[in-house]
Design a protein around this motif. Structure first.
Motif, short mmCIF file in Angstrom:
data_model
loop_
_atom_site.label_atom_id
_atom_site.label_comp_id
_atom_site.label_asym_id
_atom_site.label_seq_id
_atom_site.Cartn_x
_atom_site.Cartn_y
_atom_site.Cartn_z
N ARG A 188 1.11 -1.39 0.31
CA ARG A 188 0.13 -0.34 0.02
C ARG A 188 1.15 1.32 -0.43
N LYS A 189 2.47 0.99 0.42
CA LYS A 189 2.64 2.28 0.01
C LYS A 189 2.69 3.66 -0.89
N ASP A 190 2.31 2.67 -2.34
CA ASP A 190 2.15 3.74 -3.62
C ASP A 190 1.16 4.44 -2.89
N ASP A 191 -0.03 4.16 -2.87
CA ASP A 191 -0.98 4.58 -2.83
C ASP A 191 -1.13 5.93 -1.65
N PHE A 192 -0.43 5.47 -0.74
CA PHE A 192 -0.07 5.85 0.61
C PHE A 192 0.58 7.85 -0.04
N ARG A 193 1.49 7.67 -0.89
CA ARG A 193 2.80 8.20 -1.08
C ARG A 193 1.60 9.47 -1.68
N ARG A 194 0.63 8.35 -3.25
CA ARG A 194 0.20 9.43 -3.75
C ARG A 194 -0.98 10.22 -3.40
N GLU A 195 -1.60 9.27 -1.91
CA GLU A 195 -2.16 10.28 -0.79
C GLU A 195 -1.84 11.59 -0.50
N ILE A 196 -0.59 11.55 -0.26
CA ILE A 196 0.31 12.44 1.06
C ILE A 196 0.89 13.96 -0.27
N MET A 197 0.93 13.51 -1.79
CA MET A 197 0.92 14.38 -2.68
C MET A 197 0.01 15.00 -3.17
N ASN A 198 -1.19 14.36 -3.73
CA ASN A 198 -2.53 14.90 -3.46
C ASN A 198 -2.63 16.00 -2.23
N TYR A 199 -3.06 15.40 -1.22
CA TYR A 199 -3.34 16.33 -0.09
C TYR A 199 -2.00 17.91 -0.03
N ILE A 200 -1.59 16.98 -0.22
CA ILE A 200 -0.66 19.00 -0.14
C ILE A 200 -0.32 19.68 -1.80
N GLY A 201 -1.21 18.68 -3.07
CA GLY A 201 -1.83 19.18 -3.89
C GLY A 201 -2.56 20.69 -4.18
N GLY A 202 -3.47 20.03 -3.07
CA GLY A 202 -5.01 20.53 -3.03
C GLY A 202 -4.89 21.33 -1.91
N LEU A 203 -4.41 21.64 -1.31
CA LEU A 203 -3.70 22.74 -0.60
C LEU A 203 -3.34 23.50 -1.18
N ALA A 204 -2.52 23.06 -1.53
CA ALA A 204 -1.80 24.71 -2.77
C ALA A 204 -2.56 24.99 -3.91
N LEU A 205 -3.45 24.93 -3.80
CA LEU A 205 -4.82 24.82 -5.41
C LEU A 205 -5.72 25.96 -4.95
N ASP A 206 -5.62 25.33 -3.16
CA ASP A 206 -6.35 26.12 -2.50
C ASP A 206 -5.72 27.53 -2.07
N GLY A 207 -4.91 28.18 -1.87
CA GLY A 207 -3.62 28.97 -1.84
C GLY A 207 -2.84 29.04 -0.28
N LYS A 208 -3.78 27.46 0.45
CA LYS A 208 -2.73 26.82 0.93
C LYS A 208 -1.64 26.85 0.91
N LYS A 209 -0.56 27.02 2.58
CA LYS A 209 0.88 25.39 2.90
C LYS A 209 1.03 24.54 3.50
N PHE A 210 1.24 23.80 3.51
CA PHE A 210 1.36 22.32 3.51
C PHE A 210 2.05 22.74 4.73
N ASP A 211 1.50 21.68 5.90
CA ASP A 211 1.76 21.99 8.06
C ASP A 211 1.57 20.59 8.38
#
Length: 684
Positions: free
Chosen positions: A583-606
């Motif tokens: 499941r590692k690939d799914d989890f890593r893509r999930e993390i990157m999608n989460y960061i990308g979604g924040l960026a689209l909303d103008g938010k910084k990842f923490d």
């Protein structure tokens, strides 16, 4: 320090004399009609008044497991600083309020005995007490105003005497029935279309009927002149004054008869009035009489003698009682009783009480099965503001509540689910493989949950014991309370089988294991609470994940060379939260999608914003640092200066972030250190 006179003067200055005059209002009958025209709600019956009283405090809606739940803020006891607040029974209370609403609209439940049914200590008496006390306060407000009347008579010396209506009836009952309907129609036409209809049912009680007829003869049949001999007054309900609030409790059968409910003859007045059947020689002071216009509570109602239960039949269905020597008399009151399960089973098996069963609306009042609500029950009485000279260590009330709730739950039919996991699901936690639909199914398949188990009173008694049994300590910890809970099981009067006692002891072991996991996790997080180190570790992990998912290489900050993503680092973090290799690939893509979604909303990842990633980083950092801190050295008598400084840092974090004090932080560090010393470190 002020003198006594100064103190009295200071308090007297705060009096609200205008409010006093308002709630002691008196006027003529025609002035009362002006009040009715201005505010038709003063004519409401008892059920309508109770329903409005509850609604007035406000309503909150929320979605729980895809179901809309309504919470009535009245049951938070806001007027009494939450002293009798009820937690975790939103469904039960919503059911009760729906019954009041149905009764207010005249749909039939106003002709029933409301029976609160549940195990001991499940808040049945508290619900009744809230309703009674709430009605007292409501009657003092403009919104809850109601009125009654007195008769004006001339005394022996020509003075004016006011004789109160003994049952505090509604003044509009003085208008003959054939004319009363016209006034009621006027009232209802002034109300909103969706408002419940106002009705004035019944007739005058025997005493007032006698007074009315006497004056009718005096005025040669002109009832409008009779009203001139009436003074209308504001009615304030009070249990202490026995006005509109009644309470009846079973006693020894030899010392109890029906007159306690419906009144009795005043034998001293028979000589004055010449007959037992003269209503002036009768005391209309039974509980049904004095509770008119309000509410009557029957404590342990099904323990009443059968003769008393028969009185309930007419009182509920017909709204009438039968005083000795008089015709049936109308009443207007909410009848609420409470009982436990054994007594209710007796009622069900008694074929002679079928009529009572048919006139009863049973409302189940179970124990709380949500952990957070059970904790709030104990926090009302045992928080650090109320426990003088002692402190209650973090999780002490939580573990006590956890055990209490576990005793009330049924074993899940799903073999892959433990009782502790079920408790967590009910408390709003998420577990892999379980949805909100599954939680709903779990509740539906366990229809006895909450109707069995340990009472909150037992737990409260044992917390009290723990507070006084250890005078030498300043901080009461979870193990002190758990030990008291276990010791008390030997003599618990409501545990009727050794198998049940054994089961409850086993659940204490389950709770101790859960507490161990909780404190280990807190100490781990306190050790790994170096924010700079966590930020560096997170940045390193994200750089590698980004390169991995985009099939790129990572630039080594020290050598300047490009390298393959550090698989060992990534897996050492992911394994901490049980992400399998598959499941590692799914989890890593999930993390990157989460960061990308924040960026689209103008938010910084923490890293703090992602709970799973934060937990993984903390556990990784803890694993890397625990050996340098040498926490296990706490159990030895010698600790070097460097280690002591690091331990003091961890302790300060426990105090700052998790609510510990110096003593409880030291206790929990020693406890967790002893676990590490045994090599009993759980990888989570």
């Amino acid at each position: 320090m002020p003198t006594g006179a100064e103190l009295i003067a200071s308090l007297a200055a705060r009096q609200n004399l205008r409010e006093y005059r308002k709630i002691n209002w008196k006027g003529t009958f025609s002035e009362y009609l002006d009040v009715v025209i201005a505010n038709p709600k003063v004519v409401r019956n008892a059920y309508q008044r109770v329903y409005d009283m509850i609604i007035e405090k406000g309503v909150e809606e929320r979605i729980v497991n895809k179901e809309k739940q309504v919470r009535y803020l009245f049951f938070d006891d806001p007027d009494n600083n939450g002293r009798d607040a009820i937690f975790g029974l939103d469904k039960t209370l919503a059911n009760l309020v729906n019954i009041f609403k149905s009764a207010a609209y005249g749909y039939g439940t106003e002709r029933r005995v409301l029976l609160l049914h549940g195990p001991v200590g499940s808040s049945k008496s508290t619900i009744a007490r809230l309703l009674k006390r709430g009605l007292e306060r409501y009657s003092q407000t403009d919104e809850g105003a109601l009125y009654t009347y007195s008769w004006i008579e001339e005394g022996p010396d020509g003075e004016r005497i006011e004789i109160e209506c003994p049952m505090n009836q509604e003044p509009l009952l003085l208008i003959p029935r054939e004319h009363r309907g016209e006034i009621i129609d006027l009232i209802n036409r002034s109300l909103p279309p969706d408002h419940y209809p106002i009705t004035v049912e019944g007739e005058l009680n025997p005493f007032c009927r006698h007074m009315f007829n006497e004056k009718l003869r005096k005025y040669d049949g002109d009832w409008s002149k009779v009203l001139q001999d009436v003074v209308v007054r504001r009615l304030i309900l009070s249990e202490q004054d026995r006005v509109g609030i009644g309470t009846f409790q079973p006693k020894d059968e030899k010392n109890q008869d029906a007159t306690e409910l419906t009144g009795d003859i005043n034998y001293r007045k028979i000589a004055e009035y010449g007959s037992e059947s003269d209503p002036r020689a009768f005391n209309f002071d039974g509980e049904f009489n004095i509770a008119n216009r309000g509410i009557i509570e029957f404590i342990e109602v099904l323990k009443l003698d059968v003769a008393f239960l028969y009185d309930l039949l007419g009182a509920s269905q017909e709204h009438k009682i039968k005083p000795k020597k008089f015709a049936q008399t109308d009443i207007d009151e909410v009848i609420i009783g409470h009982t436990n399960e054994p007594e209710y089973k007796k009622l069900q098996s008694n074929e002679f009480m079928e009529a009572l069963r048919d006139r009863t609306v049973k409302i189940d009042v179970p124990y709380v099965t949500r952990l957070s609500d059970e904790i709030r029950i104990y926090e009302k009485d045992y928080n650090n503001d109320k426990v003088r000279g002692k402190r209650i260590a973090p999780h002490t009330l939580e573990v006590a509540a956890m055990w209490a709730v576990l005793t009330r739950l049924e074993e899940p039919k799903n073999a892959g689910l433990t009782l502790m996991q079920k408790l967590k699901l009910y408390n709003g936690k998420t577990l892999p493989g379980f949805t909100e639909d599954n939680i709903k199914e779990l509740r539906e398949e366990a229809d006895r949950e909450g109707m069995q188990g340990i009472s909150p009173r037992y737990v409260q008694d044992k917390i009290s014991n723990a507070l006084v049994a250890h005078p030498e300590v300043r901080s009461v910890n979870p193990f002190m309370v758990l030990n008291e809970l276990e010791a008390g099981l030997k003599h618990h009067s409501l545990i009727n089988s050794e198998e049940t006692r054994k089961h409850y002891k086993q659940l204490l072991t389950v709770v101790k294991e859960e507490y161990e996991n909780i404190v280990k996790n807190e100490v781990q997080r306190a050790i790994a609470a170096d924010e700079e180190a966590l930020a560096r570790l997170c940045g390193n992990y994200i750089d590698n994940v980004k390169a991995y998912t985009q099939r790129e290489k990572v630039k080594n900050k020290y050598t300047g060379q490009t390298e393959e993503p550090d698989e060992r680092l990534m897996r050492s973090i992911e394994e901490k939260i049980d992400i399998p290799e598959s499941r590692k690939d799914d989890f890593r893509r999930e993390i990157m999608n989460y960061i990308g979604g924040l960026a689209l909303d103008g938010k910084k990842f923490d890293y703090k914003s992602n709970e799973r990633l934060l937990k993984a980083l903390e556990l990784k950092l803890f694993q890397d640092q625990k050996d340098t801190i040498k926490l296990t050295s706490l159990v030895s008598s010698v600790v070097d200066k460097d280690t002591q400084e690091k331990i003091d840092i961890v302790k300060s974090r426990l105090i700052r972030n998790y609510g510990y004090d110096e003593d409880s932080a030291t206790d929990v560090l020693n406890y967790v250190a002893s676990i590490f010393a045994r090599g009993d470190v759980k990888r989570t």
